[in-house]
Design a protein around this motif. Structure first.
Motif, short mmCIF file in Angstrom:
data_model
loop_
_atom_site.label_atom_id
_atom_site.label_comp_id
_atom_site.label_asym_id
_atom_site.label_seq_id
_atom_site.Cartn_x
_atom_site.Cartn_y
_atom_site.Cartn_z
N VAL A 173 7.53 46.43 -17.41
CA VAL A 173 7.46 46.76 -19.03
C VAL A 173 7.71 45.64 -19.67
O VAL A 173 7.00 45.24 -20.72
N GLY A 174 8.51 44.61 -19.44
CA GLY A 174 8.74 43.73 -19.93
C GLY A 174 7.58 42.62 -20.04
O GLY A 174 7.23 41.96 -20.99
N PHE A 175 6.77 42.52 -18.83
CA PHE A 175 5.65 41.54 -18.95
C PHE A 175 4.74 42.21 -19.52
O PHE A 175 4.10 41.49 -20.61
N ALA A 176 4.41 43.73 -19.56
CA ALA A 176 3.35 44.31 -20.38
C ALA A 176 3.67 44.11 -22.01
O ALA A 176 2.66 43.82 -22.35
N GLU A 177 4.87 44.42 -22.10
CA GLU A 177 4.99 44.47 -23.58
C GLU A 177 5.01 43.16 -24.24
O GLU A 177 4.51 42.86 -25.49
N GLU A 178 5.66 42.32 -23.62
CA GLU A 178 5.59 40.94 -24.20
C GLU A 178 4.41 40.18 -23.93
O GLU A 178 4.09 39.47 -25.03
N PHE A 179 3.58 40.33 -22.79
CA PHE A 179 2.24 39.64 -22.85
C PHE A 179 1.41 40.38 -23.81
O PHE A 179 0.52 39.57 -24.20
N LEU A 180 1.77 41.44 -24.08
CA LEU A 180 0.70 42.19 -25.19
C LEU A 180 1.13 41.67 -26.57
O LEU A 180 0.34 41.20 -27.29
N THR A 181 2.52 41.64 -26.86
CA THR A 181 2.88 41.59 -28.51
C THR A 181 3.26 39.77 -28.76
O THR A 181 2.73 39.57 -29.64
N ARG A 182 3.85 39.60 -28.04
CA ARG A 182 4.36 38.17 -27.98
C ARG A 182 3.28 37.26 -27.36
O ARG A 182 2.98 35.98 -27.49
N GLY A 183 2.29 37.73 -26.71
CA GLY A 183 1.23 36.83 -25.91
C GLY A 183 -0.06 37.13 -26.66
O GLY A 183 -0.55 36.39 -27.53
N LEU A 184 -0.70 38.20 -26.52
CA LEU A 184 -2.08 38.47 -27.12
C LEU A 184 -1.98 38.44 -28.73
O LEU A 184 -2.73 38.06 -29.41
N VAL A 185 -1.18 39.39 -29.18
CA VAL A 185 -1.11 39.49 -30.49
C VAL A 185 -0.49 38.11 -31.33
O VAL A 185 -1.44 37.70 -32.31
N VAL A 186 0.40 37.41 -30.84
CA VAL A 186 0.74 36.29 -31.36
C VAL A 186 -0.47 35.10 -31.26
O VAL A 186 -0.92 34.47 -32.41
N ASN A 187 -1.04 35.09 -30.21
CA ASN A 187 -2.42 34.38 -30.37
C ASN A 187 -3.30 34.60 -31.26
O ASN A 187 -3.91 33.71 -31.72
N LEU A 188 -3.79 35.93 -31.19
CA LEU A 188 -4.76 36.50 -32.05
C LEU A 188 -4.34 36.01 -33.69
O LEU A 188 -5.32 35.64 -34.41
N MET A 189 -3.05 36.29 -33.93
CA MET A 189 -2.42 36.01 -35.64
C MET A 189 -2.63 34.56 -35.76
O MET A 189 -3.07 34.27 -36.92
N ARG A 190 -2.41 33.69 -34.94
CA ARG A 190 -2.32 32.17 -34.94
C ARG A 190 -3.90 31.73 -35.03
O ARG A 190 -4.18 30.90 -35.82
N LYS A 191 -4.75 32.48 -34.32
CA LYS A 191 -6.24 31.85 -34.21
C LYS A 191 -6.68 32.03 -35.77
O LYS A 191 -7.73 31.60 -36.06
N ALA A 192 -6.18 33.20 -36.48
CA ALA A 192 -6.50 33.44 -37.81
C ALA A 192 -6.02 32.61 -38.84
O ALA A 192 -6.33 32.97 -40.07
N GLY A 193 -5.03 31.89 -38.27
CA GLY A 193 -4.38 30.67 -39.29
C GLY A 193 -3.33 31.37 -40.07
O GLY A 193 -2.95 30.71 -41.17
N TYR A 194 -2.67 32.61 -39.55
CA TYR A 194 -1.63 33.16 -40.32
C TYR A 194 -0.36 31.85 -40.36
O TYR A 194 -0.06 31.55 -39.20
N ARG A 195 0.52 32.28 -41.29
CA ARG A 195 1.97 31.79 -41.21
C ARG A 195 2.85 32.34 -40.24
O ARG A 195 2.58 33.38 -40.02
N GLU A 196 3.74 31.63 -39.52
CA GLU A 196 4.46 32.18 -38.57
C GLU A 196 5.44 33.23 -38.83
O GLU A 196 5.53 34.34 -38.06
N ILE A 197 5.70 33.29 -40.20
CA ILE A 197 6.55 34.55 -40.76
C ILE A 197 5.75 35.94 -40.51
O ILE A 197 6.30 36.89 -40.24
N VAL A 198 4.45 35.53 -40.90
CA VAL A 198 3.52 36.78 -40.63
C VAL A 198 3.30 37.08 -39.37
O VAL A 198 3.16 38.25 -38.92
N VAL A 199 3.15 36.07 -38.49
CA VAL A 199 2.92 36.11 -36.91
C VAL A 199 4.03 36.88 -36.39
O VAL A 199 3.80 37.94 -35.52
N ALA A 200 5.21 36.45 -36.75
CA ALA A 200 6.45 37.28 -36.40
C ALA A 200 6.61 38.61 -36.67
O ALA A 200 6.90 39.74 -35.93
N LEU A 201 6.04 38.96 -37.98
CA LEU A 201 6.45 40.04 -38.31
C LEU A 201 5.27 41.43 -37.62
O LEU A 201 5.73 42.49 -37.63
#
Length: 271
Positions: A134-162
């Motif tokens: 579960v830790g792998f799946a949910e962190e890979f998904l949200t702190r991995g894929l989602v964070v990566n996608l948000m950063r690729k769009a150039g969002y500020r880190e506060i938005v990435v975190a939220l």
């Protein structure tokens, strides 16, 4: 021919990033995970219900383990697997260690507050292994894929975190469908949002996705085991306050998040 022209349409689509692509990935994973859980239903009916460890592993661990495979395959198709587990493109600050210390401390307290004789070896192993999935799946998904996608769009880190924390919390809203009360689900969403912020900060300050995965996995196993098999004494009583402390920690530290990862510059086709 340019590098961009050599890249498949699939990869170009995901490289653009953005919040709605993040939502698409999370919804896609959640639907597949639910389908896998339903597919395993007939297997569970044939399992001896008295073997609690086996029931936990089959109902909780196996579907998520299959989900982990799907997530890794997705990362391979986009060429992001090494990127996701590489060094973070933005560093952390000393105060971010507070999130790590708080979550790890309560993990230790939860593990110390378990009545291991009552739980039994089989149940402990089942929860630990399943929770690491579960830790792998949910962190890979949200702190991995989602964070990566948000950063690729150039969002500020506060938005990435939220966004990463909000989507992580939203994954748990489905517990309403399993009969959990709205009040309990609401508190769970608040906790998971704050915990998601703490895991984002753990990602930043440790510099690698593996650490949020391990913290998350041990958090789930320690919590479920202690809640079901609490040892008498002050340690389990203190550990039970962990959710409140994590909520305050995540929400307070959220206001200090700064920074931005520059979005990748698009490759211009050769004239």
């Amino acid at each position: 021919m340019s590098e961009q022209q050599n890249t498949s349409g699939w990869k170009r689509f995901w490289e653009k990033g953005g919040w709605w692509r993040s939502l698409l990935v999370v919804v896609g994973y959640y639907v597949l995970w639910q389908l896998l859980s339903l597919a395993l239903g007939p297997i569970l009916t044939s399992v001896d219900a008295s073997n609690e460890g086996l029931v936990v592993f089959l109902s909780y661990g196996v579907p998520v383990a299959l989900g982990c495979v799907i997530l890794v395959v997705f990362a391979l198709t986009t060429g992001w697997l090494r990127e996701l587990f590489g060094k973070q493109p933005i560093g952390g600050r000393w105060w971010m260690w507070i999130a790590v210390v708080v979550t790890v401390l309560f993990n230790v307290l939860h593990f110390a507050g378990i009545d291991y004789a009552k739980a039994g070896v089989g149940l402990v192993v089942a929860w630990v292994v399943s929770s690491l999935f579960v830790g792998f799946a949910e962190e890979f998904l949200t702190r991995g894929l989602v964070v990566n996608l948000m950063r690729k769009a150039g969002y500020r880190e506060i938005v990435v975190a939220l966004v990463s924390a909000a989507l992580f919390a939203a994954l748990h809203a489905g517990n309403l469908l399993s009969g959990q009360s709205p009040l309990a689900t609401g508190f769970q969403l608040l906790y998971t949002f704050a915990f998601g912020i703490c895991m984002y900060l753990a990602l930043r300050v440790t510099g690698n996705l593996i650490w949020p995965i391990l913290i998350h996995g041990t958090t789930d196993s320690a919590t479920f085991l202690m809640v079901g098999n609490p040892a008498p004494g002050a340690i389990s009583a203190l550990a039970s306050q962990g959710n409140i402390v994590v909520i305050f920690t995540g929400l307070i530290l959220l206001i200090f998040i700064r920074g931005r990862v520059n979005a990748p510059t698009p490759v211009i086709a050769n004239a």
